[in-house]
Design a protein around this motif. Sequence first.
Motif, PDB file in Angstrom:
ATOM      1  N   PRO A 253       0.823  -1.205   0.000  1.00 59.79           N
ATOM      2  CA  PRO A 253       0.000   0.000   0.000  1.00 59.79           C
ATOM      3  C   PRO A 253       0.863   1.263   0.000  1.00 59.79           C
ATOM      4  N   VAL A 254       0.350   2.265  -0.695  1.00 59.07           N
ATOM      5  CA  VAL A 254       0.967   3.596  -0.718  1.00 59.07           C
ATOM      6  C   VAL A 254      -0.127   4.602  -0.388  1.00 59.07           C
ATOM      7  N   SER A 255       0.150   5.540   0.495  1.00 58.01           N
ATOM      8  CA  SER A 255      -0.877   6.432   1.023  1.00 58.01           C
ATOM      9  C   SER A 255      -0.906   7.767   0.316  1.00 58.01           C
ATOM     10  N   ALA A 256      -2.147   8.231   0.023  1.00 56.32           N
ATOM     11  CA  ALA A 256      -2.367   9.615  -0.403  1.00 56.32           C
ATOM     12  C   ALA A 256      -2.523  10.453   0.851  1.00 56.32           C
ATOM     13  N   LEU A 257      -1.707  11.496   0.977  1.00 55.72           N
ATOM     14  CA  LEU A 257      -1.648  12.285   2.212  1.00 55.72           C
ATOM     15  C   LEU A 257      -2.268  13.662   1.983  1.00 55.72           C
ATOM     16  N   PRO A 258      -3.297  14.047   2.741  1.00 62.21           N
ATOM     17  CA  PRO A 258      -3.816  15.413   2.635  1.00 62.21           C
ATOM     18  C   PRO A 258      -2.723  16.423   2.971  1.00 62.21           C
ATOM     19  N   VAL A 259      -2.739  17.564   2.267  1.00 56.71           N
ATOM     20  CA  VAL A 259      -1.650  18.529   2.442  1.00 56.71           C
ATOM     21  C   VAL A 259      -1.607  19.103   3.851  1.00 56.71           C
ATOM     22  N   ASP A 260      -2.723  19.056   4.588  1.00 57.24           N
ATOM     23  CA  ASP A 260      -2.705  19.600   5.942  1.00 57.24           C
ATOM     24  C   ASP A 260      -2.501  18.527   7.003  1.00 57.24           C
ATOM     25  N   SER A 261      -2.189  17.283   6.576  1.00 61.93           N
ATOM     26  CA  SER A 261      -1.941  16.209   7.544  1.00 61.93           C
ATOM     27  C   SER A 261      -0.540  16.338   8.112  1.00 61.93           C
ATOM     28  N   SER A 262      -0.342  15.772   9.289  1.00 66.17           N
ATOM     29  CA  SER A 262       0.979  15.874   9.930  1.00 66.17           C
ATOM     30  C   SER A 262       2.046  15.182   9.105  1.00 66.17           C
ATOM     31  N   ALA A 263       1.702  14.053   8.474  1.00 63.44           N
ATOM     32  CA  ALA A 263       2.691  13.342   7.669  1.00 63.44           C
ATOM     33  C   ALA A 263       3.099  14.161   6.450  1.00 63.44           C
ATOM     34  N   ALA A 264       2.132  14.752   5.749  1.00 64.59           N
ATOM     35  CA  ALA A 264       2.460  15.546   4.569  1.00 64.59           C
ATOM     36  C   ALA A 264       3.282  16.767   4.945  1.00 64.59           C
ATOM     37  N   ILE A 265       2.925  17.432   6.040  1.00 70.51           N
ATOM     38  CA  ILE A 265       3.674  18.619   6.477  1.00 70.51           C
ATOM     39  C   ILE A 265       5.105  18.236   6.837  1.00 70.51           C
ATOM     40  N   ALA A 266       5.256  17.089   7.485  1.00 70.14           N
ATOM     41  CA  ALA A 266       6.605  16.633   7.843  1.00 70.14           C
ATOM     42  C   ALA A 266       7.432  16.316   6.606  1.00 70.14           C
ATOM     43  N   LEU A 267       6.760  16.014   5.485  1.00 65.31           N
ATOM     44  CA  LEU A 267       7.474  15.722   4.236  1.00 65.31           C
ATOM     45  C   LEU A 267       7.552  16.942   3.318  1.00 65.31           C
ATOM     46  N   GLY A 268       7.199  18.119   3.838  1.00 65.16           N
ATOM     47  CA  GLY A 268       7.404  19.358   3.084  1.00 65.16           C
ATOM     48  C   GLY A 268       6.176  19.945   2.437  1.00 65.16           C
ATOM     49  N   ALA A 269       4.969  19.417   2.696  1.00 68.26           N
ATOM     50  CA  ALA A 269       3.767  19.925   2.061  1.00 68.26           C
ATOM     51  C   ALA A 269       3.383  21.291   2.605  1.00 68.26           C
ATOM     52  N   THR A 270       2.791  22.112   1.758  1.00 65.36           N
ATOM     53  CA  THR A 270       2.281  23.432   2.135  1.00 65.36           C
ATOM     54  C   THR A 270       0.856  23.573   1.600  1.00 65.36           C
ATOM     55  N   PRO A 271       0.042  24.502   2.142  1.00 64.91           N
ATOM     56  CA  PRO A 271      -1.339  24.663   1.669  1.00 64.91           C
ATOM     57  C   PRO A 271      -1.386  24.959   0.168  1.00 64.91           C
ATOM     58  N   LEU A 272      -2.398  24.394  -0.487  1.00 66.78           N
ATOM     59  CA  LEU A 272      -2.534  24.582  -1.932  1.00 66.78           C
ATOM     60  C   LEU A 272      -3.043  25.978  -2.265  1.00 66.78           C
TER      61      LEU A 272
END
Length: 928
Positions: free
Chosen positions: A665-684
């Motif tokens: 399995p590979v997860s789609a991460l919402p941009v405001d989730s803690s995992a996405a933010i920890a991987l560099g995501a920012t609000p769209l």
Amino acid sequence: MRTIHALAGLCLASCLVPPSLAFAAATQDAALTQRHKFHIQIQPLSSALRQLATQSGVRILFPYDEVAALRSRPVQGWLSTGEALDRLLAGTDLKMAQASAGVIALAAPPSRNVARRNLVAVQYAQVSVAGSSDSVAMTPAPEPIEDSTPIIVTGTRATTRTVADSLAPIDVLGAKDLEASGKQSVRDLLGTLVPSINVSNSGAGASFAVKTLSLRGLAGDQLLVLVNGKRRHNTATLFINGTTQNGQSPPDLDLIPSSSIERIEVLRDGASAQYGSDAIAGVVNIILKSDTNGSASLMGGGMADGGGEQGRMQVSKGFAIGDGGHVHMTLDAFLQGRTYRSAPNPGQFYAKVGSLYPGPATGTADPRELTVDRNVNKGGQPQVSGINFAYDAALPVSDMAELYLFGSASRRHSDAWLTYRFPDASNNMPELFPNGYSPHLHIYDEDFQVSGGVRGDLSDTFHYDLSSSFSRNWVKYRESSVINASLGPASPTDMYVGSVTGKEWTSNLDLQKSLEVGLVEPLLIAVGAEYRWNSYAIGAGDPESYVDGGYRSTTGPNAGVLRTSGSQGVTGFPDTAAGEWSRNNWSAYLNLEQKIMDGLEIALAGRHEDYSDFGTTDTGKASIRIAPVDGIAIRGTASTGFRAPTLQQQHYSSASTINVGVLLPVSALPVDSSAAIALGATPLKAEKSTNFSAGIVLTPLPRLNITVDAYQIKIKDRILLSETLQGTLVRSVLAAAGITSSAGGFYFSNAADTRTRGLDIVSTYRADLGEMGSATVSLSANFNKTIFTHVDAVPDVLASSGLVLIGRSKQGDFTKGTPRDKQIANILWNKGPASLNLRATRYGTITQVHPTTPSLDAKIDPKVILDLELGFELRKGIKLSAGANNLLNSYPNKLPAALQGNGFSLYNQYSPYGTSGGFYYGRLSLEF
């Protein structure tokens, strides 16, 4: 002199009418008071008068030179002939007088200052009069109504503009074009008939049921879809694990019955300033039927190499209601069988004796490996069944108001087999599936949209339209023949995976006013406002579809191995991902259209949008059209546009099993989730575009039309799905967020800018072949190239682990994943009851770009696809047709063995013409 001309016209009418009818003219002609169902669209007044004559049975004599430059108003509904004629003549100086029984003469007032006209410049609209066999010759013969210049309603607020004088490139596909194409879904119809549109036929995991299309190489949700000029809702499904359209949730065009459509208008130009978000590439406006005619069809067929059986039944009928109203309803039921286009599975089914699966090089091979049935892969076209219903209704309630209502409702069930799991793999339990298994995913769609309002004219120059629309798309997922291996032998094999729901409520007020400013034509002013509310919800699946049961075998090749958690194929939506999100926005626009002088027109548009979740944006558009001489026109546009991120792109959260070396399995991460933010995501943010186009329109011959349009579209902050992020860093981030079963993740970002340049060529010739019938020949082409002009620096947290956000495969999807060129040659021939439609479509090179290894890039060579349909009208209203889509049974290139997923995906899924080969069909059509 004008009086003399008018009197001469009346005399001519009197001479042409039989004496028996002339004698009856002493009393009021009853024909003027008889009521008829009229359906007359905006068009040249001369042709509108002929249509009125045909529909009413009254003969009309009019001075052609006086009406040649005039356009009619629409006349719809049950009216007396006199009332209908009054509506056509409203706003003109023409006066009506009875020349004799059944004959009406029109003349301009004597005071009009016009040049002298020849008395023979008189048109006589002729029909047969009931009870009479007399006929009257037309002098001169009326000019034909040009099918090549229909009135358009897309890309303009004017009600008299035709395709030929449009300020931007637009294609109009009529009901006959759609019928002759041989395609059944609206999506395939557009991909077949418009060279700048390409269809994506692939989607894995939870998105295989939704197919998308792209215009001018852009994404599916950068194309705005309207129905009767009102915004069509997007699907709740996020197109994921597919090909070029990854990360999109566009409108699902397959849920609109093709037989409910009167015509489709495709605006190939940025139109955000006119219509709002999503119109970066252009607009598709679907106009529903509003007449009282009826039709039915029954189609059946199948694939040349087996499977893919398809049956479709469509019934469409209109009825008159009340005083001048109508309702037109369409029912569409369909069934599509699956195809199997996979290769035998060459993988290792059983672990070597004495080793852990998949086993080292040493060890003794299991003897079952030599005799196992390797025909276990079931990749191919999914099975689909469903029913669509569409309707369009209107009822005048006064001279200034008409109530209207239209919409659609659909139910659909799609199912497909996913990638095979080996018997001794860690994602299987031999106690449940001793020979391995393929997850069987079922998708259930329930969809509806209803739009209604009131519209009318407060005066001859002031039109209003107040409307509201509500829609809901509910998608449920279920898997059978599946397990959650972490639950061990107690795992269920049938699980509810969850649901997604999208809702949209849009209200509009549109006002149009024509204002005299002293120029050759009045200034058209259009202003309006829109309020839109969206919501998106995720419903959790059964706990067994996502929990980690922690099961470890004590014996066998997987002894001591922690089994894969969650349902295979598509992991269930966990309760932590469930929720509902909403937003609202309002907008206001202003459009101006002005003919400065003969041969020079301009248009300006501006729009302000205010979103509750990411702020405001302003867009504008300017257009010009110059016609220096008859038969040649030059047009151009410059505009800015935007596309708001969808709620799906902001909040979608799930996991799908994909091949990342092994199936995990590979997860789609919402941009405001803690995992996405920890991987560099920012609000769209919203995408911003700048569009330029320039073109030329040529009419060198009366029946020949040629348009050539060049364009450039720059998109800043393009919303893209990242590469699949894997490795130690990613696993630790996911584990910290409570995601312990995924091998990697991805998220959305505004990480790149792109530029698309291209050229559209469309030419059509309508040939009169005399005794050989008639033919319409068209040649069209699109040349398109997209490049990335900027890619953001990789976030530091990813760069430190050697990861990239937008790598070569994601860039390749947009630069090489659609044809660089596409050409269509089509001939539609008719002679009496017989018809033939032959089409050749050439697709240019397409390449599936590998994430890391150029030698594994998979190319689809250029190919010509032939479509053919033969038809014969057995008697009036009964037609039998036989045809083939992909007549020569062509397939795209096979994938390299390393990309086939052990033979599951045999052919390159980037193919715009599918991977199942030729489809052959027969159809019985009725008109009543």
